[in-house]
Design a protein around this motif. Structure first.
Motif, PDB file in Angstrom:
ATOM      1  N   ASP A 349      -3.642 -13.902   4.606  1.00  0.00           N
ATOM      2  CA  ASP A 349      -2.434 -13.269   3.912  1.00  0.00           C
ATOM      3  C   ASP A 349      -3.054 -11.621   4.204  1.00  0.00           C
ATOM      4  O   ASP A 349      -3.941 -11.235   3.861  1.00  0.00           O
ATOM      5  N   LEU A 350      -2.326 -10.552   4.651  1.00  0.00           N
ATOM      6  CA  LEU A 350      -3.145  -9.592   5.176  1.00  0.00           C
ATOM      7  C   LEU A 350      -2.381  -8.356   3.817  1.00  0.00           C
ATOM      8  O   LEU A 350      -0.943  -7.981   3.390  1.00  0.00           O
ATOM      9  N   LYS A 351      -3.697  -8.281   2.861  1.00  0.00           N
ATOM     10  CA  LYS A 351      -3.470  -7.488   1.431  1.00  0.00           C
ATOM     11  C   LYS A 351      -3.486  -5.791   2.437  1.00  0.00           C
ATOM     12  O   LYS A 351      -4.533  -5.487   2.669  1.00  0.00           O
ATOM     13  N   PRO A 352      -1.790  -5.031   1.629  1.00  0.00           N
ATOM     14  CA  PRO A 352      -2.924  -3.621   2.270  1.00  0.00           C
ATOM     15  C   PRO A 352      -3.998  -3.080   1.638  1.00  0.00           C
ATOM     16  O   PRO A 352      -4.204  -2.601   0.224  1.00  0.00           O
ATOM     17  N   ILE A 353      -4.392  -1.596   1.945  1.00  0.00           N
ATOM     18  CA  ILE A 353      -5.416  -1.436   1.318  1.00  0.00           C
ATOM     19  C   ILE A 353      -5.122   0.110   1.571  1.00  0.00           C
ATOM     20  O   ILE A 353      -4.341   0.496   2.221  1.00  0.00           O
ATOM     21  N   ALA A 354      -5.658   1.238   0.830  1.00  0.00           N
ATOM     22  CA  ALA A 354      -5.229   2.814   1.164  1.00  0.00           C
ATOM     23  C   ALA A 354      -5.752   3.006   1.878  1.00  0.00           C
ATOM     24  O   ALA A 354      -6.110   2.849   2.967  1.00  0.00           O
ATOM     25  N   ALA A 355      -4.737   4.181   2.621  1.00  0.00           N
ATOM     26  CA  ALA A 355      -4.837   4.550   3.742  1.00  0.00           C
ATOM     27  C   ALA A 355      -6.133   5.329   4.306  1.00  0.00           C
ATOM     28  O   ALA A 355      -5.105   7.024   4.024  1.00  0.00           O
ATOM     29  N   THR A 356      -7.086   5.027   3.781  1.00  0.00           N
ATOM     30  CA  THR A 356      -7.695   6.479   4.313  1.00  0.00           C
ATOM     31  C   THR A 356      -9.260   5.696   5.046  1.00  0.00           C
ATOM     32  O   THR A 356      -9.288   4.431   5.061  1.00  0.00           O
ATOM     33  N   VAL A 357     -10.011   6.649   5.400  1.00  0.00           N
ATOM     34  CA  VAL A 357     -11.176   5.742   6.159  1.00  0.00           C
ATOM     35  C   VAL A 357     -11.620   5.146   6.038  1.00  0.00           C
ATOM     36  O   VAL A 357     -12.176   3.741   6.761  1.00  0.00           O
ATOM     37  N   ASN A 358     -12.135   5.747   4.570  1.00  0.00           N
ATOM     38  CA  ASN A 358     -14.088   5.139   3.523  1.00  0.00           C
ATOM     39  C   ASN A 358     -12.765   3.514   3.337  1.00  0.00           C
ATOM     40  O   ASN A 358     -14.170   2.125   4.246  1.00  0.00           O
ATOM     41  N   GLU A 359     -11.713   3.082   3.456  1.00  0.00           N
ATOM     42  CA  GLU A 359     -11.423   1.900   3.419  1.00  0.00           C
ATOM     43  C   GLU A 359     -11.173   0.980   3.974  1.00  0.00           C
ATOM     44  O   GLU A 359     -11.527  -0.054   4.181  1.00  0.00           O
ATOM     45  N   VAL A 360     -10.740   1.781   5.314  1.00  0.00           N
ATOM     46  CA  VAL A 360     -10.850   0.972   6.409  1.00  0.00           C
ATOM     47  C   VAL A 360     -11.952   0.327   7.437  1.00  0.00           C
ATOM     48  O   VAL A 360     -12.516  -0.506   7.250  1.00  0.00           O
ATOM     49  N   ARG A 361     -12.816   1.596   6.424  1.00  0.00           N
ATOM     50  CA  ARG A 361     -14.145   1.107   7.616  1.00  0.00           C
ATOM     51  C   ARG A 361     -14.412   0.016   6.505  1.00  0.00           C
ATOM     52  O   ARG A 361     -15.633  -0.725   6.746  1.00  0.00           O
ATOM     53  N   ARG A 362     -14.894   0.055   5.589  1.00  0.00           N
ATOM     54  CA  ARG A 362     -15.520  -0.626   4.029  1.00  0.00           C
ATOM     55  C   ARG A 362     -14.713  -2.804   4.418  1.00  0.00           C
ATOM     56  O   ARG A 362     -15.090  -3.538   4.594  1.00  0.00           O
ATOM     57  N   ALA A 363     -13.216  -2.582   4.746  1.00  0.00           N
ATOM     58  CA  ALA A 363     -12.900  -3.361   5.425  1.00  0.00           C
ATOM     59  C   ALA A 363     -13.167  -4.189   6.269  1.00  0.00           C
ATOM     60  O   ALA A 363     -13.071  -5.473   6.611  1.00  0.00           O
ATOM     61  N   LEU A 364     -13.312  -3.453   7.890  1.00  0.00           N
ATOM     62  CA  LEU A 364     -14.185  -3.757   8.859  1.00  0.00           C
ATOM     63  C   LEU A 364     -15.606  -4.113   8.801  1.00  0.00           C
ATOM     64  O   LEU A 364     -16.190  -4.545   9.990  1.00  0.00           O
TER      65      LEU A 364
END
Length: 366
Positions: A349-364
């Motif tokens: 399941d794709l759970k959404p995260i906050a729309a911030t660069v830091n959160e995306v970097r953490r997810a990646l």
């Protein structure tokens, strides 16, 4: 743009391209959706798996108009049905045949009936038959039951049967072999493909032989077919009353072209083998992630089979001592989006995260 110009800009289709090899006359109304001319893709990672400086090519039939190899034979079968004055066609199907028959019937302006085993057809394929306007009947039984009913309705003259028991279907499917020879400059040394109702291995062998007879090639390939372990009647040499496999397109227990497939294997000095559902799914994923080709589970059977030929002592045909620089073709018969259920079940399941660069970097994990 006038109609003549528009027609000239369309793909020629298999009938126009190979009419001299097909049962086509001047009075045959050609029904085409631009089928054929599918990519023969050199696969460097598969080639490395084989080694010995061999080259592996994938004949990607999933890019035909309805997403499977069935379109080649259906173009010829529906064109010949029209020539004979047919107003309706019928097929039994595990999926791809129904989609193709419905599309070509719509193109021809005739009706199409589809008889299918309830709950045994991939959603994507059933959707295609529905949207093309076919009349769909689900039965409590398997594909072999559906084909028995279709044969009887065809014998009564109510419909023209367009399953691979129709020789026009087989004739149209031979064109894939012609294309391979045309592109490679000769026949491959080995040809691997999935086997369900066994019409395709029959057609490829007939195509290679026809081209060889015209001296368009200098050799004939070794034909190696792969069935799913739970639906492997030819491999076990006995009818499977209740075939079961995740590869729905080859979930057939009593192939209509059994005898012809056996002849192709014997005459080519090839083999028939079986691969498990686990091997099929692993091969489907491997092919997508290493070669960028996404196929339905049934189409992954020859890729799983290739791995078995290379790695397993239990393989019906070993590739461990094949001649160096051998050329190997694997036919993949249908696009992955036609039967995505097995893949969907493995997706997280794709759970959404906050729309911030830091959160995306953490997810990646950066």
């Amino acid at each position: 743009m006038d109609s003549a110009t528009a027609k000239s800009q369309q793909s020629r289709g298999v009938i126009e391209h190979y009419c001299e090899f097909l049962p086509i006359s001047a009075s045959t109304p050609i029904v085409s959706l631009g089928e054929g001319n599918t990519p023969l893709v050199y696969c460097p990672q598969l080639s490395k798996r084989v080694g010995r400086d061999c080259g592996v090519f994938v004949k990607n039939e999933g890019v035909n108009p309805t997403g499977s190899f069935k379109d080649r034979g259906m173009a010829v079968a529906v064109s010949k049905a029209l020539e004979r004055g047919a107003r309706a066609i019928i097929c039994a199907s595990t999926g791809n045949t129904s989609a193709s028959a419905a599309a070509y019937a719509a193109r021809a302006g005739i009706s199409c009936a589809v008889i299918l085993p309830a709950g045994k057809i991939a959603t994507g394929k059933l959707l295609q038959a529905f949207v093309y306007g076919a009349k769909i009947v689900a039965i409590d039984g398997n594909f072999d039951d559906a084909l028995r009913i279709v044969r009887e309705l065809g014998e009564n003259g109510d419909f023209v049967v367009v399953n691979s028991i129709n020789p026009d279907r087989i004739a149209g499917q031979t064109t894939a072999a012609f294309e391979i020879v045309d592109e490679l400059g000769d026949a491959p040394d080995f040809h691997l493909l999935p086997v369900g109702n066994a019409g395709n291995i029959t057609a490829y062998w007939a195509g290679y032989r026809a081209y060889r007879a015209r001296e368009n090639s200098t050799r004939l390939p070794v034909m190696i077919g792969f069935q799913a372990s739970g639906a492997a009647p030819i491999f076990h040499n006995q009818i499977i009353e209740e075939p079961e496999t995740i590869a729905s397109a080859i979930r057939i227990g009593n192939p209509a072209s059994w005898k012809q497939a056996r002849a192709a294997i014997a005459e080519s000095r090839g083999a028939i083998d079986a691969v498990s559902d686990e091997e099929i799914i692993a091969a489907q994923t491997w092919l997508a992630r290493h070669e960028g080709i996404f196929v339905e589970p049934a189409s992954a059977a020859p890729i799983a089979g290739l791995f078995k030929c290379c790695d397993s002592r239990e393989a019906a045909y070993s590739f461990q001592k094949i001649p160096e620089t051998s050329r190997i073709v694997c036919t993949v018969t249908g696009h992955g989006l036609k039967d995505p259920d097995a893949v969907i079940q493995r997706m997280k399941d794709l759970k959404p995260i906050a729309a911030t660069v830091n959160e995306v970097r953490r997810a990646l994990d950066l």
